[in-house]
Scaffold this motif. Structure first.
Motif, PDB file in Angstrom:
ATOM      1  N   LEU A  50     -48.915 -15.899 -13.121  1.00  0.00           N
ATOM      2  CA  LEU A  50     -49.528 -16.151 -14.424  1.00  0.00           C
ATOM      3  C   LEU A  50     -48.739 -17.232 -15.172  1.00  0.00           C
ATOM      4  N   ILE A  51     -47.417 -17.134 -15.115  1.00  0.00           N
ATOM      5  CA  ILE A  51     -46.575 -18.151 -15.756  1.00  0.00           C
ATOM      6  C   ILE A  51     -46.838 -19.519 -15.137  1.00  0.00           C
ATOM      7  N   LYS A  52     -46.909 -19.556 -13.829  1.00  0.00           N
ATOM      8  CA  LYS A  52     -47.167 -20.827 -13.141  1.00  0.00           C
ATOM      9  C   LYS A  52     -48.515 -21.405 -13.539  1.00  0.00           C
ATOM     10  N   ASP A  53     -49.507 -20.544 -13.731  1.00  0.00           N
ATOM     11  CA  ASP A  53     -50.830 -21.000 -14.150  1.00  0.00           C
ATOM     12  C   ASP A  53     -50.807 -21.600 -15.551  1.00  0.00           C
ATOM     13  N   ASN A  54     -49.782 -21.250 -16.331  1.00  0.00           N
ATOM     14  CA  ASN A  54     -49.681 -21.716 -17.717  1.00  0.00           C
ATOM     15  C   ASN A  54     -48.538 -22.709 -17.920  1.00  0.00           C
ATOM     16  N   GLU A  55     -48.053 -23.293 -16.844  1.00  0.00           N
ATOM     17  CA  GLU A  55     -46.880 -24.169 -16.950  1.00  0.00           C
ATOM     18  C   GLU A  55     -47.084 -25.354 -17.890  1.00  0.00           C
ATOM     19  N   ALA A  56     -48.309 -25.771 -18.090  1.00  0.00           N
ATOM     20  CA  ALA A  56     -48.569 -26.882 -19.019  1.00  0.00           C
ATOM     21  C   ALA A  56     -48.187 -26.507 -20.451  1.00  0.00           C
ATOM     22  N   SER A  57     -48.142 -25.207 -20.755  1.00  0.00           N
ATOM     23  CA  SER A  57     -47.812 -24.741 -22.102  1.00  0.00           C
ATOM     24  C   SER A  57     -46.370 -24.257 -22.226  1.00  0.00           C
ATOM     25  N   VAL A  58     -45.638 -24.269 -21.107  1.00  0.00           N
ATOM     26  CA  VAL A  58     -44.286 -23.701 -21.070  1.00  0.00           C
ATOM     27  C   VAL A  58     -43.269 -24.818 -20.838  1.00  0.00           C
ATOM     28  N   SER A  59     -42.239 -24.862 -21.680  1.00  0.00           N
ATOM     29  CA  SER A  59     -41.209 -25.901 -21.543  1.00  0.00           C
ATOM     30  C   SER A  59     -40.204 -25.559 -20.449  1.00  0.00           C
ATOM     31  N   LYS A  60     -39.768 -24.296 -20.412  1.00  0.00           N
ATOM     32  CA  LYS A  60     -38.781 -23.843 -19.446  1.00  0.00           C
ATOM     33  C   LYS A  60     -39.076 -22.389 -19.110  1.00  0.00           C
ATOM     34  N   TRP A  61     -38.828 -22.000 -17.873  1.00  0.00           N
ATOM     35  CA  TRP A  61     -38.930 -20.586 -17.539  1.00  0.00           C
ATOM     36  C   TRP A  61     -38.049 -20.269 -16.347  1.00  0.00           C
ATOM     37  N   ILE A  62     -37.614 -19.024 -16.299  1.00  0.00           N
ATOM     38  CA  ILE A  62     -36.856 -18.531 -15.155  1.00  0.00           C
ATOM     39  C   ILE A  62     -37.363 -17.133 -14.811  1.00  0.00           C
ATOM     40  N   SER A  63     -37.168 -16.745 -13.565  1.00  0.00           N
ATOM     41  CA  SER A  63     -37.497 -15.393 -13.144  1.00  0.00           C
ATOM     42  C   SER A  63     -36.365 -14.894 -12.268  1.00  0.00           C
ATOM     43  N   GLU A  64     -35.643 -13.907 -12.776  1.00  0.00           N
ATOM     44  CA  GLU A  64     -34.505 -13.343 -12.051  1.00  0.00           C
ATOM     45  C   GLU A  64     -34.159 -11.986 -12.637  1.00  0.00           C
ATOM     46  N   PRO A  65     -33.495 -11.123 -11.888  1.00  0.00           N
ATOM     47  CA  PRO A  65     -33.102  -9.828 -12.429  1.00  0.00           C
ATOM     48  C   PRO A  65     -32.155 -10.001 -13.613  1.00  0.00           C
ATOM     49  N   ASP A  66     -32.193  -9.027 -14.510  1.00  0.00           N
ATOM     50  CA  ASP A  66     -31.288  -9.052 -15.657  1.00  0.00           C
ATOM     51  C   ASP A  66     -30.692  -7.665 -15.856  1.00  0.00           C
ATOM     52  N   ASN A  67     -29.796  -7.583 -16.805  1.00  0.00           N
ATOM     53  CA  ASN A  67     -29.134  -6.309 -17.116  1.00  0.00           C
ATOM     54  C   ASN A  67     -29.667  -5.700 -18.406  1.00  0.00           C
ATOM     55  N   GLY A  68     -30.972  -5.783 -18.583  1.00  0.00           N
ATOM     56  CA  GLY A  68     -31.584  -5.192 -19.756  1.00  0.00           C
ATOM     57  C   GLY A  68     -32.156  -6.237 -20.702  1.00  0.00           C
ATOM     58  N   LEU A  69     -32.873  -5.760 -21.712  1.00  0.00           N
ATOM     59  CA  LEU A  69     -33.588  -6.620 -22.642  1.00  0.00           C
ATOM     60  C   LEU A  69     -32.677  -7.651 -23.300  1.00  0.00           C
ATOM     61  N   TYR A  70     -31.526  -7.221 -23.789  1.00  0.00           N
ATOM     62  CA  TYR A  70     -30.698  -8.136 -24.575  1.00  0.00           C
ATOM     63  C   TYR A  70     -29.930  -9.124 -23.696  1.00  0.00           C
ATOM     64  N   ASP A  71     -29.690  -8.755 -22.460  1.00  0.00           N
ATOM     65  CA  ASP A  71     -29.146  -9.730 -21.510  1.00  0.00           C
ATOM     66  C   ASP A  71     -30.172 -10.837 -21.284  1.00  0.00           C
ATOM     67  N   ALA A  72     -31.446 -10.456 -21.140  1.00  0.00           N
ATOM     68  CA  ALA A  72     -32.513 -11.444 -20.970  1.00  0.00           C
ATOM     69  C   ALA A  72     -32.644 -12.317 -22.209  1.00  0.00           C
ATOM     70  N   MET A  73     -32.522 -11.713 -23.377  1.00  0.00           N
ATOM     71  CA  MET A  73     -32.625 -12.485 -24.620  1.00  0.00           C
ATOM     72  C   MET A  73     -31.455 -13.460 -24.765  1.00  0.00           C
ATOM     73  N   ASN A  74     -30.303 -13.064 -24.302  1.00  0.00           N
ATOM     74  CA  ASN A  74     -29.163 -13.989 -24.309  1.00  0.00           C
ATOM     75  C   ASN A  74     -29.424 -15.202 -23.405  1.00  0.00           C
ATOM     76  N   LYS A  75     -30.095 -14.970 -22.283  1.00  0.00           N
ATOM     77  CA  LYS A  75     -30.461 -16.094 -21.417  1.00  0.00           C
ATOM     78  C   LYS A  75     -31.362 -17.064 -22.171  1.00  0.00           C
ATOM     79  N   GLY A  76     -32.305 -16.511 -22.922  1.00  0.00           N
ATOM     80  CA  GLY A  76     -33.192 -17.354 -23.706  1.00  0.00           C
ATOM     81  C   GLY A  76     -32.453 -18.134 -24.775  1.00  0.00           C
ATOM     82  N   LEU A  77     -31.496 -17.480 -25.430  1.00  0.00           N
ATOM     83  CA  LEU A  77     -30.686 -18.157 -26.448  1.00  0.00           C
ATOM     84  C   LEU A  77     -29.922 -19.335 -25.848  1.00  0.00           C
ATOM     85  N   LYS A  78     -29.368 -19.120 -24.680  1.00  0.00           N
ATOM     86  CA  LYS A  78     -28.573 -20.173 -24.043  1.00  0.00           C
ATOM     87  C   LYS A  78     -29.447 -21.345 -23.603  1.00  0.00           C
TER      88      LYS A  78
END
Length: 250
Positions: A50-78
């Motif tokens: 779904l993300i790939k289908d919308n890549e024209a609207s997305v500047s950056k994306w990653i898909s990888e395991p994380d250590n919970g919601l706030y670890d993922a949010m820290n990735k976004g902040l960085k």
């Protein structure tokens, strides 16, 4: 005049049922200076396609395991390189297509450090079910958080100059401390006087209400002191019970 760049971050995991509406609410904004970042936690339900289908609207994306919601949010902040960071997670939406344009038009000569507004709750079908239990005050300061999280995390934008990483010690309430720290750091706090987001009811914190409240109490104790926090929790608790009895939800 230079337009501030809004780094909008969406956290998603197995969000095939919820992510498209979130993407659409961002892609359809009338405001163009947007950096859109999606952090996916290695979904297995088709979300990545779904993300790939919308890549024209997305500047950056990653898909990888994380250590919970706030670890993922820290990735976004960085990954955020804009002037402000705004978390609109999977299932949540920006209120309407003019929201950011109206927000920015309300700025004065100086860009604020923190921007905030109101939130409307929606169900899984996207129908509005009412406002939050707590309402944002006209003038917000960090001390107002003695009374709870008066502004929804989905309706607060923070300058990337002052935004700290989330404290991953907390699994359910790190957003409370993050907003509190931003308000403490801010020199200029701007009330948009508008509804900024549509928040999907029933998120992680609501599903873990008791441990989330314990974490929030610990954060309040650290910032406001033990005795004042205990005293404040008497009216907070009474208002909570009254709201649940009246509205049949929390």
């Amino acid at each position: 005049m230079k337009m501030p760049v809004m780094s909008i971050v969406t956290i998603v995991y197995n969000g095939i049922e919820t992510l498209q509406k979130t993407i659409d609410s961002i892609a359809n904004q009338s405001y163009s200076a947007i950096e859109y970042i999606i952090i996916d936690g290695a979904s297995s339900d088709g979300t990545i396609n779904l993300i790939k289908d919308n890549e024209a609207s997305v500047s950056k994306w990653i898909s990888e395991p994380d250590n919970g919601l706030y670890d993922a949010m820290n990735k976004g902040l960085k990954m955020a390189s804009g002037d402000y960071v705004w978390f609109i997670n999977s299932g949540d939406e920006i209120y309407n297509r003019m929201s950011i344009e109206h927000m920015v038009n309300g700025f004065n000569d100086n860009w604020p450090d923190v921007i905030y507004g109101d939130t409307v709750m929606i169900d899984s079908e996207g129908h509005e079910i009412g406002g939050r239990r707590l309402q944002p005050p006209k003038d917000l300061s960090w001390k107002d958080f003695k009374n709870g999280m008066l502004v929804s995390h989905q309706s607060i934008l923070v300058s990337t100059k002052i935004a700290k990483l989330y404290n991953t010690k907390y699994r359910f309430s790190a957003d409370f401390e993050w907003c509190l720290q931003a308000l403490m750091e801010a020199q200029l706090i701007h009330n948009t006087n508008q509804t900024l987001s549509r928040f999907l009811d029933g998120g992680l914190t609501k599903q873990n209400i008791i441990p989330g409240l314990r974490e929030r109490f610990d954060i309040m104790r650290r910032y406001f002191g033990l005795f004042p926090t205990i005293i404040k929790h008497v009216p907070i608790g009474l208002r909570f019970v009254s709201y649940v009895l009246k509205n049949k939800r929390f």
